[in-house]
Write a protein that holds these residues in place. Structure first.
Motif, PDB file in Angstrom:
ATOM      1  N   ASP A  99       0.935  -1.205  -0.119  1.00 58.13           N
ATOM      2  CA  ASP A  99      -0.025   0.019   0.057  1.00 58.13           C
ATOM      3  C   ASP A  99       0.925   1.238  -0.210  1.00 58.13           C
ATOM      4  O   ASP A  99       1.700   1.540   1.003  1.00 58.13           O
ATOM      5  N   LEU A 100       0.868   2.125  -1.118  1.00 58.19           N
ATOM      6  CA  LEU A 100       1.513   3.374  -1.365  1.00 58.19           C
ATOM      7  C   LEU A 100       1.254   4.466  -0.431  1.00 58.19           C
ATOM      8  O   LEU A 100       1.719   5.554  -0.199  1.00 58.19           O
ATOM      9  N   SER A 101      -0.277   4.311  -0.080  1.00 53.16           N
ATOM     10  CA  SER A 101      -0.856   5.587   0.092  1.00 53.16           C
ATOM     11  C   SER A 101      -0.983   5.529   1.880  1.00 53.16           C
ATOM     12  O   SER A 101      -1.659   6.280   2.106  1.00 53.16           O
ATOM     13  N   SER A 102      -0.650   4.236   2.466  1.00 55.34           N
ATOM     14  CA  SER A 102      -1.010   4.312   3.862  1.00 55.34           C
ATOM     15  C   SER A 102      -2.350   4.538   4.293  1.00 55.34           C
ATOM     16  O   SER A 102      -2.666   5.318   5.221  1.00 55.34           O
ATOM     17  N   GLY A 103      -3.183   3.806   3.634  1.00 59.00           N
ATOM     18  CA  GLY A 103      -4.630   3.886   3.940  1.00 59.00           C
ATOM     19  C   GLY A 103      -4.903   3.229   4.891  1.00 59.00           C
ATOM     20  O   GLY A 103      -4.075   2.593   5.690  1.00 59.00           O
ATOM     21  N   ASN A 104      -6.195   2.686   5.286  1.00 53.61           N
ATOM     22  CA  ASN A 104      -6.658   1.687   6.052  1.00 53.61           C
ATOM     23  C   ASN A 104      -5.945   0.084   5.900  1.00 53.61           C
ATOM     24  O   ASN A 104      -6.147  -0.308   4.774  1.00 53.61           O
ATOM     25  N   PRO A 105      -5.075  -0.134   6.650  1.00 60.18           N
ATOM     26  CA  PRO A 105      -4.439  -1.512   6.469  1.00 60.18           C
ATOM     27  C   PRO A 105      -5.128  -2.632   6.420  1.00 60.18           C
ATOM     28  O   PRO A 105      -4.863  -3.690   6.051  1.00 60.18           O
ATOM     29  N   TYR A 106      -6.426  -2.496   6.954  1.00 55.78           N
ATOM     30  CA  TYR A 106      -7.517  -3.718   7.003  1.00 55.78           C
ATOM     31  C   TYR A 106      -8.247  -3.848   5.724  1.00 55.78           C
ATOM     32  O   TYR A 106      -8.825  -4.735   5.626  1.00 55.78           O
ATOM     33  N   VAL A 107      -8.002  -2.952   4.889  1.00 55.26           N
ATOM     34  CA  VAL A 107      -9.034  -3.057   3.506  1.00 55.26           C
ATOM     35  C   VAL A 107      -8.135  -3.232   2.435  1.00 55.26           C
ATOM     36  O   VAL A 107      -7.137  -2.643   2.003  1.00 55.26           O
ATOM     37  N   GLN A 108      -8.601  -4.436   1.790  1.00 57.11           N
ATOM     38  CA  GLN A 108      -7.954  -4.742   0.604  1.00 57.11           C
ATOM     39  C   GLN A 108      -7.824  -3.769  -0.552  1.00 57.11           C
ATOM     40  O   GLN A 108      -6.780  -3.849  -1.192  1.00 57.11           O
ATOM     41  N   TYR A 109      -8.741  -3.023  -0.587  1.00 57.44           N
ATOM     42  CA  TYR A 109      -8.786  -2.080  -1.799  1.00 57.44           C
ATOM     43  C   TYR A 109      -7.858  -0.952  -1.648  1.00 57.44           C
ATOM     44  O   TYR A 109      -7.669  -0.147  -2.617  1.00 57.44           O
ATOM     45  N   GLU A 110      -7.280  -0.650  -0.410  1.00 56.75           N
ATOM     46  CA  GLU A 110      -6.232   0.358  -0.184  1.00 56.75           C
ATOM     47  C   GLU A 110      -4.945  -0.122  -0.908  1.00 56.75           C
ATOM     48  O   GLU A 110      -3.939   0.779  -0.921  1.00 56.75           O
ATOM     49  N   TYR A 111      -4.660  -1.382  -1.059  1.00 61.66           N
ATOM     50  CA  TYR A 111      -3.249  -1.872  -1.588  1.00 61.66           C
ATOM     51  C   TYR A 111      -3.253  -1.684  -3.059  1.00 61.66           C
ATOM     52  O   TYR A 111      -4.256  -1.960  -3.694  1.00 61.66           O
ATOM     53  N   ASP A 112      -2.095  -1.316  -3.465  1.00 60.60           N
ATOM     54  CA  ASP A 112      -1.795  -0.914  -4.897  1.00 60.60           C
ATOM     55  C   ASP A 112      -1.191  -2.317  -5.583  1.00 60.60           C
ATOM     56  O   ASP A 112      -1.372  -2.397  -6.897  1.00 60.60           O
ATOM     57  N   TYR A 113      -0.445  -2.964  -5.167  1.00 60.02           N
ATOM     58  CA  TYR A 113       0.250  -4.326  -5.697  1.00 60.02           C
ATOM     59  C   TYR A 113      -0.137  -5.463  -4.780  1.00 60.02           C
ATOM     60  O   TYR A 113      -0.085  -5.611  -3.637  1.00 60.02           O
ATOM     61  N   TRP A 114       0.172  -6.537  -5.625  1.00 60.69           N
ATOM     62  CA  TRP A 114      -0.365  -7.827  -5.001  1.00 60.69           C
ATOM     63  C   TRP A 114       0.606  -8.822  -5.685  1.00 60.69           C
ATOM     64  O   TRP A 114       1.041  -8.884  -6.665  1.00 60.69           O
ATOM     65  N   GLY A 115       1.037  -9.774  -4.891  1.00 59.46           N
ATOM     66  CA  GLY A 115       1.735 -10.902  -5.194  1.00 59.46           C
ATOM     67  C   GLY A 115       0.488 -11.963  -6.042  1.00 59.46           C
ATOM     68  O   GLY A 115      -0.341 -11.868  -5.892  1.00 59.46           O
ATOM     69  N   GLN A 116       1.448 -13.182  -6.204  1.00 55.55           N
ATOM     70  CA  GLN A 116       0.810 -13.996  -6.948  1.00 55.55           C
ATOM     71  C   GLN A 116      -0.005 -15.081  -6.148  1.00 55.55           C
ATOM     72  O   GLN A 116      -0.767 -16.006  -6.533  1.00 55.55           O
ATOM     73  N   GLY A 117       0.475 -15.171  -4.602  1.00 57.34           N
ATOM     74  CA  GLY A 117       0.025 -15.972  -3.762  1.00 57.34           C
ATOM     75  C   GLY A 117       0.734 -17.133  -3.611  1.00 57.34           C
ATOM     76  O   GLY A 117       1.297 -17.661  -4.389  1.00 57.34           O
ATOM     77  N   THR A 118       0.753 -17.813  -2.303  1.00 60.72           N
ATOM     78  CA  THR A 118       1.291 -18.949  -2.009  1.00 60.72           C
ATOM     79  C   THR A 118       0.060 -20.063  -1.349  1.00 60.72           C
ATOM     80  O   THR A 118      -0.339 -19.293  -0.231  1.00 60.72           O
TER      81      THR A 118
END
Length: 124
Positions: A99-118
């Motif tokens: 999350d580049l903007s330091s929004g609500n850390p609990y909310v997934q839509y605040e995050y800008d980049y994601w990995g592929q998952g494990t």
């Protein structure tokens, strides 16, 4: 652009432990809040844990509090999720997010980049 690569998932028995790692590249790692989310089959993706830019402030979902620990190493561009006392209900694909903007850390839509998952699978 930020690239995130998770590792460390696997199959473990209930009560066991796993340590997930997320390697970040592309921008100054200490500029963003890092989070872990998970998605179980047939369910929506949910918040697991997050950590502030300098690693002092952690956030946890109630379901993992006391069992999981998030940490980061800004010198290595890494974030970790130590998972102890694992339960079958922890079975899911785990995603690292930035999350580049330091929004609500609990909310997934605040995050800008994601990995592929494990994948994490906990057997009973």
């Amino acid at each position: 652009q930020v690239q995130l690569v998770e590792s460390g998932g696997g199959l473990v028995q209930a009560g066991g432990s796993l340590r997930l790692s997320c390697a970040a590249s592309g921008r100054t790692f200490s500029s963003y809040v890092m989070g872990w989310f998970r998605q179980a089959p047939g369910k929506e993706r949910e918040f697991v844990a997050a950590i502030g830019r300098i690693g002092i402030t952690p956030y946890y979902a109630d379901s993992v509090k006391g069992r999981f620990t998030i940490s980061r190493d800004n010198a290595k561009n890494m974030v970790y999720l130590q998972m102890n006392s694992l339960k079958p209900e922890d079975t899911a694909v785990y995603y690292c997010a930035a999350d580049l903007s330091s929004g609500n850390p609990y909310v997934q839509y605040e995050y800008d980049y994601w990995g592929q998952g494990t994948q994490v699978t906990v057997s009973s």
